[in-house]
Design a protein around this motif. Structure first.
Motif, PDB file in Angstrom:
ATOM      1  N   ALA A  26      -3.434  -0.318  -4.074  1.00  0.00           N
ATOM      2  CA  ALA A  26      -2.139   0.265  -4.461  1.00  0.00           C
ATOM      3  C   ALA A  26      -1.113   0.613  -3.118  1.00  0.00           C
ATOM      4  O   ALA A  26      -0.003   0.442  -3.242  1.00  0.00           O
ATOM      5  CB  ALA A  26      -2.332   2.098  -5.077  1.00  0.00           C
ATOM      6  N   VAL A  27      -1.700   0.961  -2.009  1.00  0.00           N
ATOM      7  CA  VAL A  27      -0.822   0.999  -0.804  1.00  0.00           C
ATOM      8  C   VAL A  27      -0.317  -0.378  -0.441  1.00  0.00           C
ATOM      9  O   VAL A  27       0.990  -0.598  -0.076  1.00  0.00           O
ATOM     10  CB  VAL A  27      -1.755   1.565   0.242  1.00  0.00           C
ATOM     11  CG1 VAL A  27      -0.999   1.091   1.698  1.00  0.00           C
ATOM     12  CG2 VAL A  27      -2.141   2.697   0.234  1.00  0.00           C
ATOM     13  N   LEU A  29       0.435  -2.737  -2.579  1.00  0.00           N
ATOM     14  CA  LEU A  29       1.616  -3.003  -3.695  1.00  0.00           C
ATOM     15  C   LEU A  29       2.642  -2.045  -3.314  1.00  0.00           C
ATOM     16  O   LEU A  29       3.980  -2.551  -3.530  1.00  0.00           O
ATOM     17  CB  LEU A  29       1.010  -2.919  -5.045  1.00  0.00           C
ATOM     18  CG  LEU A  29       1.883  -2.930  -6.145  1.00  0.00           C
ATOM     19  CD1 LEU A  29       2.154  -4.483  -6.299  1.00  0.00           C
ATOM     20  CD2 LEU A  29       1.419  -2.458  -7.569  1.00  0.00           C
ATOM     21  N   GLY A  30       2.592  -0.907  -3.022  1.00  0.00           N
ATOM     22  CA  GLY A  30       3.707  -0.210  -2.637  1.00  0.00           C
ATOM     23  C   GLY A  30       4.599  -0.779  -1.527  1.00  0.00           C
ATOM     24  O   GLY A  30       5.589  -0.727  -1.578  1.00  0.00           O
ATOM     25  N   ALA A  31       3.748  -1.346  -0.298  1.00  0.00           N
ATOM     26  CA  ALA A  31       4.562  -1.792   0.722  1.00  0.00           C
ATOM     27  C   ALA A  31       5.282  -3.044   0.285  1.00  0.00           C
ATOM     28  O   ALA A  31       6.237  -3.092   0.808  1.00  0.00           O
ATOM     29  CB  ALA A  31       3.353  -2.282   1.870  1.00  0.00           C
ATOM     30  N   LYS A  32       4.460  -3.765  -0.335  1.00  0.00           N
ATOM     31  CA  LYS A  32       5.240  -5.060  -1.273  1.00  0.00           C
ATOM     32  C   LYS A  32       6.529  -4.646  -1.832  1.00  0.00           C
ATOM     33  O   LYS A  32       7.612  -5.251  -1.602  1.00  0.00           O
ATOM     34  CB  LYS A  32       4.298  -5.905  -1.904  1.00  0.00           C
ATOM     35  CG  LYS A  32       4.941  -7.109  -2.407  1.00  0.00           C
ATOM     36  CD  LYS A  32       5.228  -8.025  -1.258  1.00  0.00           C
ATOM     37  CE  LYS A  32       5.706  -9.371  -1.768  1.00  0.00           C
ATOM     38  NZ  LYS A  32       5.965 -10.304  -0.739  1.00  0.00           N
ATOM     39  N   ALA A  33       6.378  -3.632  -2.559  1.00  0.00           N
ATOM     40  CA  ALA A  33       7.423  -3.196  -3.414  1.00  0.00           C
ATOM     41  C   ALA A  33       8.770  -2.686  -2.437  1.00  0.00           C
ATOM     42  O   ALA A  33       9.903  -2.831  -2.653  1.00  0.00           O
ATOM     43  CB  ALA A  33       7.010  -1.856  -4.303  1.00  0.00           C
ATOM     44  N   VAL A  34       8.405  -2.040  -1.325  1.00  0.00           N
ATOM     45  CA  VAL A  34       9.316  -1.739  -0.271  1.00  0.00           C
ATOM     46  C   VAL A  34       9.973  -2.719   0.026  1.00  0.00           C
ATOM     47  O   VAL A  34      11.275  -2.815   0.309  1.00  0.00           O
ATOM     48  CB  VAL A  34       8.752  -0.645   0.430  1.00  0.00           C
ATOM     49  CG1 VAL A  34      10.028  -0.410   1.806  1.00  0.00           C
ATOM     50  CG2 VAL A  34       8.283   0.634  -0.074  1.00  0.00           C
ATOM     51  N   ASP A  35       9.065  -3.695   0.507  1.00  0.00           N
ATOM     52  CA  ASP A  35       9.861  -4.945   1.218  1.00  0.00           C
ATOM     53  C   ASP A  35      10.744  -5.765   0.169  1.00  0.00           C
ATOM     54  O   ASP A  35      11.975  -6.220   0.651  1.00  0.00           O
ATOM     55  CB  ASP A  35       8.626  -6.112   1.544  1.00  0.00           C
ATOM     56  CG  ASP A  35       7.984  -5.525   2.574  1.00  0.00           C
ATOM     57  OD1 ASP A  35       8.472  -4.801   3.288  1.00  0.00           O
ATOM     58  OD2 ASP A  35       6.780  -5.994   3.268  1.00  0.00           O
TER      59      ASP A  35
END
Length: 218
Positions: A33-34, A36-42
């Protein structure tokens, strides 16, 4: 009594093992989840930059490109951000050729669509197809040969004259050559049957994977 005590101990050990397993699963899910969240921010940051670049290059024609990007996942198998990046990459050539407004938007959108068709037809990654077409517009013929597109400098000059792109002195500018190369690329892609291939084969596994990946990025 001894049997009951043995059973109780083994049950406690089993419960402990199950607890550890669930703990490991929960930890892995948390890490995922962390990530995926980082990828989403990028991706969100990249999208903002793509939007800014699109507006700077297309100016009055930006709205058309932005509107077209909303259907990019199903239309050409790339995310909105990737569509805008690709359109901007081609848009630079259109600007050099003197195009503006809707003409510039159509020039770029048609090339993005052609890139998707080339990727589908030749089983390439979308970015590979885009880079080959972009190289072709700049005058590099080797990447185009790998796609079966063949022409030389003389053919480009002849096409520019045919299209009435020479100036008053009969000279052919670099901008005119870009338009001539684009015309030759589109003609040859059409003659080999590549144009429209993404739409024709959109139900196939490869293109369904492209569409799914683009939707996930969006």
């Amino acid at each position: 009594a001894k049997s009951l005590d043995k059973f109780s101990k083994s049950s406690a050990q089993a419960a402990k093992r199950v607890g550890k397993a669930f703990g490991a699963m929960a930890g892995a899910a948390g890490v995922a989840a962390v990530g995926l969240g980082a990828k989403a921010v990028d991706l969100a940051s990249d999208f903002d930059e793509s939007m800014s670049k699109t507006k700077a290059i297309f100016r009055d024609g930006a709205d058309s490109i932005i509107a077209a990007s909303k259907d990019a996942a199903t239309a050409v198998g790339v995310s909105r951000g990737e569509f805008l990046d690709a359109a901007s990459a081609f848009g630079v050539f259109g600007v050099a050729a003197g195009l503006t407004g809707d003409d510039l938007s159509k020039f770029s959108a048609d090339l993005v669509t052609a890139s998707a068709d080339v990727a589908s037809f030749s089983n390439l990654r979308p970015e590979e197809a885009l880079n080959k077409l972009r190289a072709g517009l700049s005058g590099e013929t080797e990447p185009l040969k790998q796609l079966g597109i063949l022409f030389n400098a003389a053919a480009v000059d002849a096409k520019a004259l045919e299209m009435g792109l020479a100036d008053v002195n009969g000279e052919i500018t670099e901008g005119s050559k870009i338009m001539a190369r684009n015309a030759l690329i589109m003609e040859q892609l059409g003659s080999m049957g590549a144009m429209g291939d993404f739409e024709r084969t959109s139900e196939g596994l490869a293109n369904q994977q492209r569409i799914l990946t683009a939707r996930l990025k969006d």
